[in-house]
Design a protein around this motif. Structure first.
Motif, PDB file in Angstrom:
ATOM      1  N   VAL A 161     -13.241  48.484 -61.676  1.00  0.00           N
ATOM      2  CA  VAL A 161     -14.551  49.091 -61.447  1.00  0.00           C
ATOM      3  C   VAL A 161     -14.376  50.601 -61.315  1.00  0.00           C
ATOM      4  O   VAL A 161     -13.576  51.078 -60.524  1.00  0.00           O
ATOM      5  CB  VAL A 161     -15.216  48.516 -60.179  1.00  0.00           C
ATOM      6  N   THR A 162     -15.134  51.346 -62.119  1.00  0.00           N
ATOM      7  CA  THR A 162     -15.034  52.804 -62.090  1.00  0.00           C
ATOM      8  C   THR A 162     -16.174  53.454 -61.317  1.00  0.00           C
ATOM      9  O   THR A 162     -16.031  54.548 -60.792  1.00  0.00           O
ATOM     10  CB  THR A 162     -15.032  53.370 -63.524  1.00  0.00           C
ATOM     11  N   HIS A 163     -17.325  52.765 -61.269  1.00  0.00           N
ATOM     12  CA  HIS A 163     -18.509  53.318 -60.601  1.00  0.00           C
ATOM     13  C   HIS A 163     -19.440  52.167 -60.233  1.00  0.00           C
ATOM     14  O   HIS A 163     -19.539  51.194 -60.978  1.00  0.00           O
ATOM     15  CB  HIS A 163     -19.228  54.290 -61.547  1.00  0.00           C
ATOM     16  N   VAL A 164     -20.112  52.286 -59.104  1.00  0.00           N
ATOM     17  CA  VAL A 164     -21.075  51.260 -58.695  1.00  0.00           C
ATOM     18  C   VAL A 164     -22.438  51.918 -58.504  1.00  0.00           C
ATOM     19  O   VAL A 164     -22.573  52.867 -57.723  1.00  0.00           O
ATOM     20  CB  VAL A 164     -20.656  50.556 -57.386  1.00  0.00           C
ATOM     21  N   LYS A 165     -23.434  51.422 -59.233  1.00  0.00           N
ATOM     22  CA  LYS A 165     -24.811  51.882 -59.088  1.00  0.00           C
ATOM     23  C   LYS A 165     -25.559  50.816 -58.300  1.00  0.00           C
ATOM     24  O   LYS A 165     -25.580  49.656 -58.683  1.00  0.00           O
ATOM     25  CB  LYS A 165     -25.471  52.088 -60.450  1.00  0.00           C
ATOM     26  N   ASN A 166     -26.161  51.216 -57.203  1.00  0.00           N
ATOM     27  CA  ASN A 166     -26.842  50.282 -56.321  1.00  0.00           C
ATOM     28  C   ASN A 166     -28.348  50.332 -56.556  1.00  0.00           C
ATOM     29  O   ASN A 166     -29.003  51.308 -56.218  1.00  0.00           O
ATOM     30  CB  ASN A 166     -26.523  50.631 -54.870  1.00  0.00           C
ATOM     31  N   ASP A 167     -28.901  49.263 -57.128  1.00  0.00           N
ATOM     32  CA  ASP A 167     -30.350  49.117 -57.316  1.00  0.00           C
ATOM     33  C   ASP A 167     -30.885  47.942 -56.497  1.00  0.00           C
ATOM     34  O   ASP A 167     -31.924  47.377 -56.820  1.00  0.00           O
ATOM     35  CB  ASP A 167     -30.683  48.898 -58.797  1.00  0.00           C
ATOM     36  N   ILE A 168     -30.181  47.569 -55.435  1.00  0.00           N
ATOM     37  CA  ILE A 168     -30.583  46.434 -54.604  1.00  0.00           C
ATOM     38  C   ILE A 168     -31.689  46.882 -53.654  1.00  0.00           C
ATOM     39  O   ILE A 168     -31.570  47.912 -53.009  1.00  0.00           O
ATOM     40  CB  ILE A 168     -29.394  45.884 -53.795  1.00  0.00           C
ATOM     41  N   LYS A 169     -32.735  46.077 -53.571  1.00  0.00           N
ATOM     42  CA  LYS A 169     -33.848  46.346 -52.666  1.00  0.00           C
ATOM     43  C   LYS A 169     -33.705  45.486 -51.409  1.00  0.00           C
ATOM     44  O   LYS A 169     -33.350  44.327 -51.500  1.00  0.00           O
ATOM     45  CB  LYS A 169     -35.179  45.996 -53.333  1.00  0.00           C
ATOM     46  N   VAL A 170     -33.978  46.085 -50.259  1.00  0.00           N
ATOM     47  CA  VAL A 170     -33.955  45.330 -48.995  1.00  0.00           C
ATOM     48  C   VAL A 170     -35.339  44.718 -48.809  1.00  0.00           C
ATOM     49  O   VAL A 170     -36.349  45.425 -48.763  1.00  0.00           O
ATOM     50  CB  VAL A 170     -33.604  46.240 -47.810  1.00  0.00           C
TER      51      VAL A 170
END
Length: 107
Positions: A94-103
């Motif tokens: 994994v080189t980068h993590v984009k977080n689009d998770i909604k709470v």
């Protein structure tokens, strides 16, 4: 007779059109890249499942050929989101993590 021959060639051409389209798509990524992407995605999903947090089940994982991971979906708390991001960052490749998770609080 001429119309039947023309119709036959037209049908044959239409049947081969999807094959030509698939060949064009295949040039964009190699099987090795696809396997690498799916291995990273599978590892992240397995580790999310191993956490046995019900909100982590609602998270989608997508990996591109460069190893960049996009997490999307919903989680019950910010702690669950942070845990998912941490798990994704810890997977080899994994080189980068984009977080689009909604709470979203469960009702």
């Amino acid at each position: 007779m001429n119309h039947k021959l023309t119709a036959s060639f037209l049908v044959a051409g239409l049947l081969l059109l999807p094959v030509a389209g698939y060949t064009a798509d295949a040039e964009k990524s190699t099987p090795t890249e696809y396997v690498k992407d799916s291995v990273i995605t599978t590892k992240i999903k397995a580790e999310l499942a191993a956490e046995k947090m019900s909100s982590l089940v609602k998270i989608n994982v997508d990996t591109d050929k460069a190893g960049a991971v996009t997490l999307s979906g919903t989680a019950a708390s910010q702690a669950a989101v942070d845990k998912a991001v941490s798990i994704a960052k810890g997977v080899k490749g994994v080189t980068h993590v984009k977080n689009d998770i909604k709470v979203v609080a469960d009702k």
